[in-house]
Write an enzyme that holds these catalytic residues in place. Sequence first.
Site, mmCIF file in Angstrom:
data_model
loop_
_atom_site.group_PDB
_atom_site.id
_atom_site.type_symbol
_atom_site.label_atom_id
_atom_site.label_comp_id
_atom_site.label_asym_id
_atom_site.label_seq_id
_atom_site.Cartn_x
_atom_site.Cartn_y
_atom_site.Cartn_z
ATOM 1 N N THR A 74 0.842 -1.183 0.000
ATOM 2 C CA THR A 74 0.000 0.000 0.000
ATOM 3 C C THR A 74 0.882 1.239 0.000
ATOM 4 O O THR A 74 2.110 1.161 0.056
ATOM 5 C CB THR A 74 -0.980 0.001 1.182
ATOM 6 O OG1 THR A 74 -1.988 1.002 0.950
ATOM 7 C CG2 THR A 74 -0.279 0.293 2.503
ATOM 8 N N CYS A 172 -2.915 -3.321 -2.432
ATOM 9 C CA CYS A 172 -3.265 -4.491 -1.628
ATOM 10 C C CYS A 172 -3.181 -5.782 -2.439
ATOM 11 O O CYS A 172 -3.806 -6.791 -2.102
ATOM 12 C CB CYS A 172 -4.653 -4.329 -1.003
ATOM 13 S SG CYS A 172 -4.792 -2.835 0.007
#
Length: 213
Positions: A74, A172
């Site tokens: 992320t 992700c």
Amino acid sequence: MSELIVKRLGRVDYLPTEQAMREFTATRDASTPDELWLVEHPPVFTLGQAGLAEHLLQAGDIPLVKTERGGQITYHGPGQVVIYMMLDLKRRGIMVREWVRRIEGAIILTLADYGITGVRKDGAPGIYVGQGTHEGAKIAALGLKVKRGCTYHGLSFNVDMDLTPFLHINPCGYAGLETVDMKTLGVTATWADVAEQLAQSLVSQWQADESQA
């Protein structure tokens, strides 16, 4: 009810903050109060413990840090609320899965306060936009680490940020996943206001019993 302290640490570098979380967790004992840390980071990509480096498509000048949290890759940067959770789940009697559900609930409630519909996705922790042009886009991410029944790391919540770095990763671990912030959805709010509202929602979820959460 165990004490829950909210600390407002402002903009801090990622690496020393992660080190402080590890030290806090390693040295805490049964009487240590639980804490939430409200922070904002300079630009940084973080890769979860089992994360795959190939999900970083283009690094540029932004550093990549491998972390102990769960999840894949992320991005953290200015305009994003990050809340780290140093919590003794065992002492509180809450299972990890239940606490993740409560975190997601706190995010959904905070978004609703600003007129945004947030939804869960099965098998994909975090919160996504539930309607409109950006339906399905991710607006908040989760990544926890648990040791001896205690958590650290936490959540990130996009308020008003440069979203370009998200195009340089598979957010992700999902190729092509759109990432948005509140500003993109037409909501103007300050980092401080959203951080406070989300923190208070987390405190409420922490203190609630099973029937109230």
